[in-house]
Design a protein around this motif. Structure first.
Motif, PDB file in Angstrom:
ATOM      1  N   LEU A 160       1.268  10.310  -4.262  1.00 47.63           N
ATOM      2  CA  LEU A 160       0.913  11.062  -3.146  1.00 47.63           C
ATOM      3  C   LEU A 160       2.347  11.138  -2.329  1.00 47.63           C
ATOM      4  O   LEU A 160       3.461  10.686  -2.481  1.00 47.63           O
ATOM      5  CB  LEU A 160       0.150   9.955  -2.480  1.00 47.63           C
ATOM      6  CG  LEU A 160      -1.146   9.697  -3.083  1.00 47.63           C
ATOM      7  CD1 LEU A 160      -1.777   8.610  -2.262  1.00 47.63           C
ATOM      8  CD2 LEU A 160      -2.081  11.042  -2.794  1.00 47.63           C
TER       9      LEU A 160
ATOM     10  N   GLN B  80       0.640  -1.175   0.218  1.00 42.28           N
ATOM     11  CA  GLN B  80      -0.001   0.031  -0.034  1.00 42.28           C
ATOM     12  C   GLN B  80       0.878   1.166  -0.147  1.00 42.28           C
ATOM     13  O   GLN B  80       0.588   2.154  -0.866  1.00 42.28           O
ATOM     14  CB  GLN B  80      -0.694   0.020   1.273  1.00 42.28           C
ATOM     15  CG  GLN B  80      -1.917   1.161   1.424  1.00 42.28           C
ATOM     16  CD  GLN B  80      -2.840   1.256   0.148  1.00 42.28           C
ATOM     17  OE1 GLN B  80      -3.820   0.513   0.107  1.00 42.28           O
ATOM     18  NE2 GLN B  80      -2.568   1.886  -0.891  1.00 42.28           N
TER      19      GLN B  80
ATOM     20  N   TRP C  31       0.954   3.797  -3.131  1.00 38.62           N
ATOM     21  CA  TRP C  31       0.679   5.290  -2.629  1.00 38.62           C
ATOM     22  C   TRP C  31       1.731   6.137  -3.432  1.00 38.62           C
ATOM     23  O   TRP C  31       1.391   7.345  -4.035  1.00 38.62           O
ATOM     24  CB  TRP C  31       0.415   5.749  -1.242  1.00 38.62           C
ATOM     25  CG  TRP C  31      -0.996   5.235  -0.900  1.00 38.62           C
ATOM     26  CD1 TRP C  31      -2.226   5.200  -1.764  1.00 38.62           C
ATOM     27  CD2 TRP C  31      -1.616   4.983   0.543  1.00 38.62           C
ATOM     28  NE1 TRP C  31      -3.162   4.808  -0.886  1.00 38.62           N
ATOM     29  CE2 TRP C  31      -2.810   4.671   0.399  1.00 38.62           C
ATOM     30  CE3 TRP C  31      -0.890   4.902   1.856  1.00 38.62           C
ATOM     31  CZ2 TRP C  31      -3.655   4.476   1.620  1.00 38.62           C
ATOM     32  CZ3 TRP C  31      -1.594   4.645   2.768  1.00 38.62           C
ATOM     33  CH2 TRP C  31      -2.942   4.479   2.871  1.00 38.62           C
TER      34      TRP C  31
ATOM     35  N   ALA D 174      -6.046   7.798   1.415  1.00 39.79           N
ATOM     36  CA  ALA D 174      -5.491   8.273   0.024  1.00 39.79           C
ATOM     37  C   ALA D 174      -5.881   9.664  -0.405  1.00 39.79           C
ATOM     38  O   ALA D 174      -5.408  10.560  -0.483  1.00 39.79           O
ATOM     39  CB  ALA D 174      -5.512   7.271  -1.138  1.00 39.79           C
TER      40      ALA D 174
END
Ligand code: C2E
Ligand code: MG
Ligand code: MG
Ligand code: MG
Length: 294
Positions: A111, A102, A106, A273
């Motif tokens: 991000l 994860q 991201w 997110a």
């Protein structure tokens, strides 16, 4: 059942006990099945905000079990079962892989890079070879750089840690992984072990935070822990921060990061997110305080 006598009372008691045991057995079997397949075990992520920037700098992965008939089960209801049955090893492996994947996803999605904190159970530290291998494989299969992974061990785990655990901690640290002590202050508070422990962060337990606005002892403890941690070169996270009043005192006490419902509850991946994509910041509590003093 209306008439109570020793014998039937005893029978009833036994019936309840064996129901519980039966229940545990069923749940254990179902957890075993859940670990074979995909989809039932999910991670939610709770942001940690820096008090310096107000921004999300880390998230803690918290496991939940989406049970087919019972709905979403919190970890307190199945982690102890997983620990008692040995399933915690497979569960911990699953959690590490999912969390690293994860975090890497991201980052690839553009991000802002954040630290991914993962809880480890005592049993995982008790199998050092397997733990190091699992961490290695979670990092390599996800492509996450080790500096973005943080492993949490509870104070009680660390208190009872044999020297082999310290060796493993050093090994993980050498790989570039960060370590933190969770629920700090709830154990026996033998401070000398902190010196021996290659950790980067302390998480002040929620029990000190919850009454901090009314209990001067809790404030004194938080201040002292923060000062001591800083002297040792550690960062300090306050857990379970629910109100602006608590936040203000913890900031004053010198905490570096806050985690708690005040900033955000643990969130499913997409919601977390979005929060990162929106560059979410802590509510402007500083400004309000400055305005009050004008
Ligand atoms: P923890 O590691 O100390 O995690 C923090 C817990 O406090 C989480 O509960 C979180 O939802 C809760 N919390 C956070 N902020 C607040 C707040 O402002 N107020 C209140 N009242 N609670 C807050 P959760 O998710 O139910 O997890 C409970 C515990 O289960 C964790 O405590 C951790 O010890 C364990 N756990 C969770 N996920 C894992 C896992 O993947 N592996 C292992 N071994 N243990 C896990
Ligand atoms: Mg934790
Ligand atoms: Mg904790
Ligand atoms: Mg108190």
């Amino acid at each position: 059942r209306a008439v109570f006598d020793q014998a039937s009372g005893f029978q009833l008691y036994r019936a309840i006990l064996s129901d519980e045991a039966h229940e545990r057995l069923i749940l254990e079997g179902q957890l075993h099945e859940a670990l074979q397949g995909a989809g039932q075990l999910e991670l939610h992520y709770q942001p940690q905000a820096s008090l310096a920037s107000g921004r999300i700098v880390a998230v803690e992965a918290l496991v939940r079990w989406r049970h087919p008939t019972r709905g979403l089960i919190p970890p307190a209801q199945f982690i102890p079962l997983a620990e008692a049955s040995g399933l915690i090893i497979a569960l911990g492996e699953r959690v590490l892989h999912t969390a690293c994947q994860q975090a890497a996803d991201w980052q690839r999605a553009g991000l802002p890079a954040i630290t991914m904190a993962v809880n480890l159970a005592s049993a995982q530290w008790a199998q050092p070879g397997a733990l190091v291998a699992t961490v290695r494989s979670a990092l390599s299969s996800s492509g996450l750089e080790p500096q973005w992974l943080e492993l949490e061990l509870t104070e009680s785990t660390s208190m009872h840690a044999p020297t082999t655990t310290i060796e493993v901690m050093k090994q993980l640290r050498k790989m570039g992984v960060h370590l933190s002590i969770d629920d700090f202050g709830t154990g026996y508070c033998n401070l000398s072990y902190l010196k021996r422990f290659p950790v980067d962060k302390l998480k002040i337990d929620r029990s000190f935070v919850s009454d901090i606005t009314t209990d001067p002892d809790d404030l004194a403890i938080s201040r002292t822990v923060a000062a001591m941690a800083h002297q040792l070169g550690l960062e300090v996270v306050a857990e379970g921060v629910e109100t602006e009043g608590q936040l203000a005192l913890l900031a004053e006490a010198g905490c570096d990061l806050i985690q708690g419902f005040y900033f955000s509850r643990p969130l499913p991946p997409d919601a977390c997110a979005s929060m990162m994509a929106d560059r979410a910041t802590l509510p402007p509590w500083r400004k309000e305080r400055e305005q009050q003093t004008l």
